[in-house]
Scaffold this motif. Structure first.
Motif, PDB file in Angstrom:
ATOM      1  N   SER A 161     -47.395  45.043 -35.420  1.00  0.00           N
ATOM      2  CA  SER A 161     -48.637  44.715 -36.174  1.00  0.00           C
ATOM      3  C   SER A 161     -48.225  45.499 -37.500  1.00  0.00           C
ATOM      4  O   SER A 161     -48.850  44.898 -38.660  1.00  0.00           O
ATOM      5  CB  SER A 161     -49.680  45.268 -35.551  1.00  0.00           C
ATOM      6  N   ASN A 162     -47.565  46.499 -37.476  1.00  0.00           N
ATOM      7  CA  ASN A 162     -47.645  47.419 -38.670  1.00  0.00           C
ATOM      8  C   ASN A 162     -46.427  46.431 -39.797  1.00  0.00           C
ATOM      9  O   ASN A 162     -46.747  46.408 -40.858  1.00  0.00           O
ATOM     10  CB  ASN A 162     -46.635  48.644 -38.505  1.00  0.00           C
ATOM     11  N   ASP A 189     -48.996  53.879 -42.254  1.00  0.00           N
ATOM     12  CA  ASP A 189     -50.178  53.393 -41.703  1.00  0.00           C
ATOM     13  C   ASP A 189     -51.425  53.991 -42.244  1.00  0.00           C
ATOM     14  O   ASP A 189     -51.491  55.084 -42.553  1.00  0.00           O
ATOM     15  CB  ASP A 189     -50.286  53.649 -40.266  1.00  0.00           C
ATOM     16  N   GLU A 190     -52.304  53.134 -42.695  1.00  0.00           N
ATOM     17  CA  GLU A 190     -53.696  53.952 -43.404  1.00  0.00           C
ATOM     18  C   GLU A 190     -54.166  54.966 -42.726  1.00  0.00           C
ATOM     19  O   GLU A 190     -54.461  55.884 -43.614  1.00  0.00           O
ATOM     20  CB  GLU A 190     -54.750  52.619 -43.423  1.00  0.00           C
ATOM     21  N   VAL A 214     -46.112  43.133 -39.794  1.00  0.00           N
ATOM     22  CA  VAL A 214     -47.183  42.234 -40.287  1.00  0.00           C
ATOM     23  C   VAL A 214     -48.318  42.669 -41.526  1.00  0.00           C
ATOM     24  O   VAL A 214     -48.387  42.126 -42.373  1.00  0.00           O
ATOM     25  CB  VAL A 214     -47.936  41.570 -39.172  1.00  0.00           C
ATOM     26  N   GLN A 215     -48.934  43.768 -41.141  1.00  0.00           N
ATOM     27  CA  GLN A 215     -49.791  44.253 -42.131  1.00  0.00           C
ATOM     28  C   GLN A 215     -49.463  45.093 -43.013  1.00  0.00           C
ATOM     29  O   GLN A 215     -49.946  44.999 -44.319  1.00  0.00           O
ATOM     30  CB  GLN A 215     -50.930  45.260 -41.201  1.00  0.00           C
ATOM     31  N   HIS A 216     -48.276  45.883 -43.233  1.00  0.00           N
ATOM     32  CA  HIS A 216     -47.880  46.619 -44.244  1.00  0.00           C
ATOM     33  C   HIS A 216     -46.417  46.277 -44.696  1.00  0.00           C
ATOM     34  O   HIS A 216     -45.734  46.980 -45.546  1.00  0.00           O
ATOM     35  CB  HIS A 216     -47.901  48.007 -43.739  1.00  0.00           C
ATOM     36  N   GLU A 267     -49.957  37.029 -38.569  1.00  0.00           N
ATOM     37  CA  GLU A 267     -50.840  37.056 -37.265  1.00  0.00           C
ATOM     38  C   GLU A 267     -50.204  36.278 -36.136  1.00  0.00           C
ATOM     39  O   GLU A 267     -50.623  36.678 -35.124  1.00  0.00           O
ATOM     40  CB  GLU A 267     -52.311  37.000 -37.524  1.00  0.00           C
TER      41      GLU A 267
END
Length: 153
Positions: A53-54, A117-118, A56-58, A16
């Motif tokens: 962000s994708n 992406d969810e 970092v998150q996925h 983050e």
């Protein structure tokens, strides 16, 4: 040859804090590239933050690797470009084909993107905000290239 008028880079662990640092980097970029129209700045910034962000998150690190986020931002007279790198990443399977149609009409046809992406909206939104999106694999790195043609004449 296109002259680069402003450039910023970032490479840090895919966490983050990297997204917070990327926001600051984009603010600095726009100070050097004040000539870019505000709608282009907003669209490009949103697409870059979403893509990062994708990661970092996925993003999934390769076995035994630490996943890093790399970002290179460049501004030319009529083109904004971001190279978003997932360094130390496991290969994407399959690698998405993002070269198809973009914009609102393409949003309904993005079933493949739902794997990344969810909700399936993140990458569809990126495609709608930039002129081109490509993804490729180079060594242990997944590389996303986003470009937006600026409205400046």
């Amino acid at each position: 040859m296109t002259d680069i008028l402003a450039r910023r880079t970032l490479e840090e662990p895919a966490a983050e804090q990297a997204i917070e640092d990327l926001h600051l980097l984009l603010e600095q970029l726009w100070l050097d590239a004040a000539f870019v129209p505000e709608p282009d700045r907003m669209a490009f910034t949103t697409a870059v933050i979403e893509a990062a962000s994708n990661v970092v998150q996925h993003g999934i690190p390769a076995e035994g690797a630490t996943l890093l986020l790399g970002v290179e931002l460049t501004v030319a007279v009529a083109r904004l470009r971001a190279v978003i790198s997932e360094i130390g990443a496991a290969p994407m399977d399959p690698v998405p084909d993002l070269t198809g149609p973009t914009g609102p009409a393409a949003l309904d046809d993005d079933a493949l993107l739902e794997d990344y992406d969810e909700s399936g909206r993140g990458l569809s939104m990126i495609r709608a905000l930039v002129t081109t999106v490509t993804v490729e694999r180079e060594g242990d790195t997944n590389i996303w290239v986003l470009s937006r043609d600026s409205g400046r004449n």
